[in-house]
Enzyme design. Structure first.
Site, PDB file in Angstrom:
ATOM      1  CB  SER A  57      29.717  41.132  43.410  1.00  0.00           C
ATOM      2  OG  SER A  57      29.250  40.750  42.123  1.00  0.00           O
ATOM      3  CG  ASP A  94      33.338  42.208  46.559  1.00  0.00           C
ATOM      4  OD1 ASP A  94      33.817  42.861  47.505  1.00  0.00           O
ATOM      5  OD2 ASP A  94      33.611  42.441  45.356  1.00  0.00           O
ATOM      6  N   GLY A 227      39.308  47.939  44.995  1.00  0.00           N
ATOM      7  CA  GLY A 227      39.675  48.739  43.821  1.00  0.00           C
ATOM      8  C   GLY A 227      41.159  48.701  43.536  1.00  0.00           C
ATOM      9  CB  SER A 272      39.067  45.840  36.939  1.00  0.00           C
ATOM     10  OG  SER A 272      37.933  46.442  37.506  1.00  0.00           O
TER      11      SER A 272
HETATM   12  P1  13P Z   1      38.927  46.437  40.897  1.00  0.00           P
HETATM   13  O1  13P Z   1      37.805  47.005  40.092  1.00  0.00           O
HETATM   14  O2  13P Z   1      40.059  47.415  41.001  1.00  0.00           O
HETATM   15  O3  13P Z   1      39.380  45.103  40.413  1.00  0.00           O
HETATM   16  O4  13P Z   1      38.390  46.240  42.401  1.00  0.00           O
HETATM   17  C1  13P Z   1      37.669  45.072  42.749  1.00  0.00           C
HETATM   18  C2  13P Z   1      37.032  45.150  44.083  1.00  0.00           C
HETATM   19  O5  13P Z   1      37.300  46.014  44.897  1.00  0.00           O
HETATM   20  C3  13P Z   1      36.053  44.117  44.421  1.00  0.00           C
HETATM   21  O6  13P Z   1      35.402  44.381  45.630  1.00  0.00           O
HETATM   22  O1  G3H Z   2      33.929  45.832  43.682  1.00  0.00           O
HETATM   23  C1  G3H Z   2      33.129  45.219  43.023  1.00  0.00           C
HETATM   24  C2  G3H Z   2      33.450  44.104  42.155  1.00  0.00           C
HETATM   25  O2  G3H Z   2      34.290  44.509  41.108  1.00  0.00           O
HETATM   26  C3  G3H Z   2      32.199  43.421  41.705  1.00  0.00           C
HETATM   27  O3  G3H Z   2      31.620  44.087  40.654  1.00  0.00           O
HETATM   28  O4  G3H Z   2      29.217  44.307  41.208  1.00  0.00           O
HETATM   29  O5  G3H Z   2      30.035  44.324  38.812  1.00  0.00           O
HETATM   30  O6  G3H Z   2      30.055  42.200  40.146  1.00  0.00           O
HETATM   31  P1  G3H Z   2      30.121  43.711  40.175  1.00  0.00           P
HETATM   32 ZN    ZN Z   3      35.188  46.495  46.046  1.00  0.00          ZN
END
Ligand code: 13P
Ligand code: G3H
Ligand code: ZN
Length: 324
Positions: A57, A94, A227, A272
């Site tokens: 990310s 991401d 998510g 997560s």
């Molecule tokens: P979670 O927070 O459910 O793990 O989703 C991660 C995600 O969508 C990363 O882009």
């Molecule tokens: O969907 C997002 C990911 O969980 C990344 O999260 O922006 O806190 O690294 P972050």
């Molecule tokens: Zn996401």
């Protein structure tokens, strides 16, 4: 200096998704920010013989340094070979939030990019996604776009309420942008508090009717679920038992994700759950071994448990085990 992902032993997502679509599973997309997470992801996918998408990310890039993370991902490709596997590995941005960020990642060896214009008006989302796709395709980098808004908070994208994807818009969006996959909103959300339910109460099911309508309008087109952590109770309980306070944390039931993985959903994002496993094990070691101060002792325990969790996801949720 620009470098192509092909020289680095990475692959884009095109063939990965074509195989996943044909054989009815989803490729896991796991986020990482540090060495132990990355080691666990690679070892877990190598041991379960699963393709994998390594997700970085914007927040991860600024936390761990973009150059460091990129070289770690490249080290991971070599590490997977040392483990005597040849699993396909994609390196994916991401939630890219600008054209410039996407270009920077493409130039530094990413094989796949998400441009997240989901918060923009439809025409602006198309405009931005098309601009990124036109650039990315010159380098054979694949692009994920998004339509519909997920509730939840991330570093750069936040939304109070979800806004389900409107199936009426998907054909136009895909045609106009040329994107390679589409993230949709069917009731998942980011983070560890996905639904407001009382303990023991069932969470509302995902909107499989919307997914079916999207599939009908985009036959054979790869769909992405963000998510999608399950917020496993066993780890939340360990956290809360050892000084944490994650009350009412709740995620997407695994059987719903399994069902989605068998459909046109070719990529399932999990961040997560990795964070929860990590936190649970570190808290446990700290609570049970207060004299311990060697980071390898608590990070190593977290890494071993993460490895188990990723293997279990590949085998029991994604259906990607044995598909590399
Ligand atoms: P979670 O927070 O459910 O793990 O989703 C991660 C995600 O969508 C990363 O882009
Ligand atoms: O969907 C997002 C990911 O969980 C990344 O999260 O922006 O806190 O690294 P972050
Ligand atoms: Zn996401």
């Amino acid at each position: 200096m620009s470098v192509s992902y092909k020289e680095l032993g990475l692959v884009n997502t095109r063939e990965m998704f074509a195989k996943a679509m044909k054989e009815g599973y989803a490729v896991p997309a796991y986020n990482f920010n540090n060495l132990e997470q990355l080691q666990a992801i690679i070892q877990g996918c190598a041991e379960s013989n699963s393709p994998v998408i390594l997700q970085i990310s914007k927040g991860a890039r600024s936390y761990a340094n973009s150059t460091m993370l990129r070289y770690m991902a490249l080290g991971a490709v070599q590490y997977s070979k040392d483990l005597k596997t040849n699993i396909p590995i994609a390196l994916h941005l991401d939630h890219g939030d600008s054209y410039e960020l996407c270009v920077d990642c493409i130039n530094s060896g990413f094989s796949s990019i998400m441009i997240d214009g989901s918060h923009l008006p439809f025409d602006k989302n198309i405009e931005l996604t098309k601009k990124v796709t036109d650039f990315a395709h010159k380098y054979d980098v694949t692009v994920e776009g998004e339509l519909g808004v997920l509730a939840g908070i991330e570093d750069e994208v936040s939304a109070e309420h979800s806004n389900y994807t409107d199936p009426n818009q998907v054909e136009e969006f895909v045609k106009a942008t040329g994107c390679d996959s589409l993230a949709i909103s069917i009731g998942t959300s980011h983070g560890a508090y996905k639904f407001k339910v009382k303990p023991g109460e069932e969470v509302p099911p995902l909107r499989f009717d919307i997914l079916a309508e999207v599939e009908r309008r985009l036959p054979g087109f790869p769909i992405v679920l963000h998510g999608a952590s399950s917020v496993l109770t066993s780890y939340v309980d360990i956290i809360n038992k050892h000084g944490g306070n994650l009350e009412n944390a709740v995620g997407i039931p695994e059987e719903q994700l399994r069902r989605a993985a068998k459909s046109a959903v070719c990529k399932i994002n999990v961040d997560s759950d990795g964070r929860l496993v990590f936190t649970a094990m570190v808290r446990k070691v700290f609570a049970e071994q207060p004299k311990e101060f060697d980071p390898r002792k608590y990070l190593g325990v977290a890494r071993s448990e993460l490895l188990k969790m990723y293997k279990s996801k590949n085998e029991n949720v994604m259906g990607s085990a044995g598909k590399a």
